[in-house]
Design a protein around this motif. Structure first.
Motif, mmCIF file in Angstrom:
data_model
loop_
_atom_site.group_PDB
_atom_site.id
_atom_site.type_symbol
_atom_site.label_atom_id
_atom_site.label_comp_id
_atom_site.label_asym_id
_atom_site.label_seq_id
_atom_site.Cartn_x
_atom_site.Cartn_y
_atom_site.Cartn_z
ATOM 1 N N LEU A 249 -11.198 20.351 12.960
ATOM 2 C CA LEU A 249 -9.920 20.414 13.679
ATOM 3 C C LEU A 249 -10.163 20.781 15.137
ATOM 4 C CD1 LEU A 249 -7.810 22.363 11.059
ATOM 5 C CD2 LEU A 249 -7.849 19.912 11.469
ATOM 6 N N TYR A 250 -9.456 20.071 16.039
ATOM 7 C CA TYR A 250 -9.621 20.270 17.469
ATOM 8 C C TYR A 250 -8.262 20.424 18.147
ATOM 9 C CZ TYR A 250 -14.397 18.566 16.909
ATOM 10 O OH TYR A 250 -15.706 18.410 16.517
ATOM 11 N N ILE A 251 -8.245 21.250 19.170
ATOM 12 C CA ILE A 251 -7.140 21.310 20.125
ATOM 13 C C ILE A 251 -7.772 20.957 21.455
ATOM 14 C CG2 ILE A 251 -5.490 22.782 21.333
ATOM 15 C CD1 ILE A 251 -5.091 24.303 18.721
ATOM 16 N N GLY A 252 -7.386 19.813 21.989
ATOM 17 C CA GLY A 252 -8.092 19.287 23.150
ATOM 18 C C GLY A 252 -9.510 18.950 22.725
ATOM 19 N N LYS A 253 -10.490 19.464 23.472
ATOM 20 C CA LYS A 253 -11.893 19.241 23.120
ATOM 21 C C LYS A 253 -12.493 20.427 22.390
ATOM 22 C CE LYS A 253 -12.842 16.055 26.869
ATOM 23 N NZ LYS A 253 -13.704 15.735 27.991
ATOM 24 N N LYS A 254 -11.709 21.488 22.192
ATOM 25 C CA LYS A 254 -12.213 22.707 21.558
ATOM 26 C C LYS A 254 -12.027 22.646 20.039
ATOM 27 C CE LYS A 254 -11.714 27.661 21.355
ATOM 28 N NZ LYS A 254 -10.959 28.825 21.715
ATOM 29 N N GLN A 255 -13.129 22.847 19.321
ATOM 30 C CA GLN A 255 -13.047 22.886 17.863
ATOM 31 C C GLN A 255 -12.504 24.247 17.450
ATOM 32 O OE1 GLN A 255 -16.698 22.292 15.707
ATOM 33 N NE2 GLN A 255 -15.663 22.268 13.756
ATOM 34 N N GLU B 21 -10.346 22.034 -4.145
ATOM 35 C CA GLU B 21 -11.058 23.164 -3.570
ATOM 36 C C GLU B 21 -11.466 22.826 -2.141
ATOM 37 O OE1 GLU B 21 -14.784 26.163 -4.433
ATOM 38 O OE2 GLU B 21 -14.399 24.547 -5.825
ATOM 39 N N PHE B 22 -10.763 23.449 -1.189
ATOM 40 C CA PHE B 22 -10.979 23.219 0.226
ATOM 41 C C PHE B 22 -11.273 24.560 0.894
ATOM 42 C CE2 PHE B 22 -8.236 19.948 -1.418
ATOM 43 C CZ PHE B 22 -8.769 18.781 -0.891
ATOM 44 N N GLN B 23 -12.479 24.703 1.453
ATOM 45 C CA GLN B 23 -12.914 25.947 2.069
ATOM 46 C C GLN B 23 -12.686 25.860 3.574
ATOM 47 O OE1 GLN B 23 -14.266 28.363 0.001
ATOM 48 N NE2 GLN B 23 -14.161 29.762 1.706
ATOM 49 N N SER B 24 -11.950 26.841 4.137
ATOM 50 C CA SER B 24 -11.627 26.851 5.559
ATOM 51 C C SER B 24 -12.556 27.788 6.324
ATOM 52 C CB SER B 24 -10.189 27.335 5.783
ATOM 53 O OG SER B 24 -9.280 26.543 5.075
ATOM 54 N N PHE B 25 -12.965 27.341 7.515
ATOM 55 C CA PHE B 25 -13.804 28.153 8.393
ATOM 56 C C PHE B 25 -13.278 28.058 9.818
ATOM 57 C CE2 PHE B 25 -16.559 26.861 4.940
ATOM 58 C CZ PHE B 25 -17.222 28.035 4.613
ATOM 59 N N ALA B 26 -13.379 29.171 10.553
ATOM 60 C CA ALA B 26 -13.045 29.199 11.969
ATOM 61 C C ALA B 26 -14.039 30.134 12.644
ATOM 62 C CB ALA B 26 -11.619 29.690 12.196
ATOM 63 N N ASP B 27 -14.771 29.625 13.626
ATOM 64 C CA ASP B 27 -15.791 30.412 14.332
ATOM 65 C C ASP B 27 -16.750 31.085 13.348
ATOM 66 O OD1 ASP B 27 -14.649 29.742 16.800
ATOM 67 O OD2 ASP B 27 -13.283 31.454 16.704
ATOM 68 N N ILE C 71 -4.907 26.822 11.530
ATOM 69 C CA ILE C 71 -3.972 26.829 12.662
ATOM 70 C C ILE C 71 -3.314 28.200 12.807
ATOM 71 C CG2 ILE C 71 -1.810 25.859 13.550
ATOM 72 C CD1 ILE C 71 -2.747 23.165 12.325
ATOM 73 N N ARG C 72 -2.933 28.822 11.710
ATOM 74 C CA ARG C 72 -2.342 30.167 11.775
ATOM 75 C C ARG C 72 -3.322 31.171 12.347
ATOM 76 N NH1 ARG C 72 1.993 31.573 7.380
ATOM 77 N NH2 ARG C 72 2.920 29.539 7.071
ATOM 78 N N ARG C 73 -4.572 31.104 11.906
ATOM 79 C CA ARG C 73 -5.592 32.023 12.414
ATOM 80 C C ARG C 73 -5.796 31.805 13.910
ATOM 81 N NH1 ARG C 73 -10.339 32.254 15.057
ATOM 82 N NH2 ARG C 73 -11.666 33.975 14.450
ATOM 83 N N TRP C 74 -5.874 30.539 14.342
ATOM 84 C CA TRP C 74 -6.033 30.225 15.758
ATOM 85 C C TRP C 74 -4.843 30.757 16.560
ATOM 86 C CZ3 TRP C 74 -3.060 27.443 19.171
ATOM 87 C CH2 TRP C 74 -3.640 27.232 20.416
ATOM 88 N N ASN C 75 -3.643 30.566 16.041
ATOM 89 C CA ASN C 75 -2.431 30.998 16.720
ATOM 90 C C ASN C 75 -2.418 32.529 16.900
ATOM 91 O OD1 ASN C 75 0.044 30.504 17.952
ATOM 92 N ND2 ASN C 75 1.161 30.877 16.076
#
Length: 77
Positions: A28-34, A45-51, A69-73
């Protein structure tokens, strides 16, 4: 009162090899930032990761994306 601004999120499909097994991955990207990625381990079974932070497992891709998206927000605003 602060106005909400619309942010466009886009995804790219790729794959990742983990311990000899290849899994589909949605980045997932916002602009060019992942902002995160979802590993598809099975049909429900979907595993989510952020940073590199494990955000947990979801039963649908939509729920996994929403988690990222919630975590990013929370962390970006």
């Amino acid at each position: 009162m602060k106005k909400n601004k619309e942010i466009e999120v886009h995804s790219e499909e790729t794959s990742r090899n983990i311990k000899g097994q290849t899994y589909p991955v949605t980045e997932l990207y916002i602009g060019k930032k992942q902002i995160g990625e979802v590993l598809h381990f099975g049909s429900k079974e979907f595993q989510s990761f952020a940073d590199d932070e494990d955000l947990g497992t979801s039963k649908t891709l939509d729920l996994a994306i929403e988690t990222i998206i919630r975590r990013w927000n929370l962390h970006e605003n």
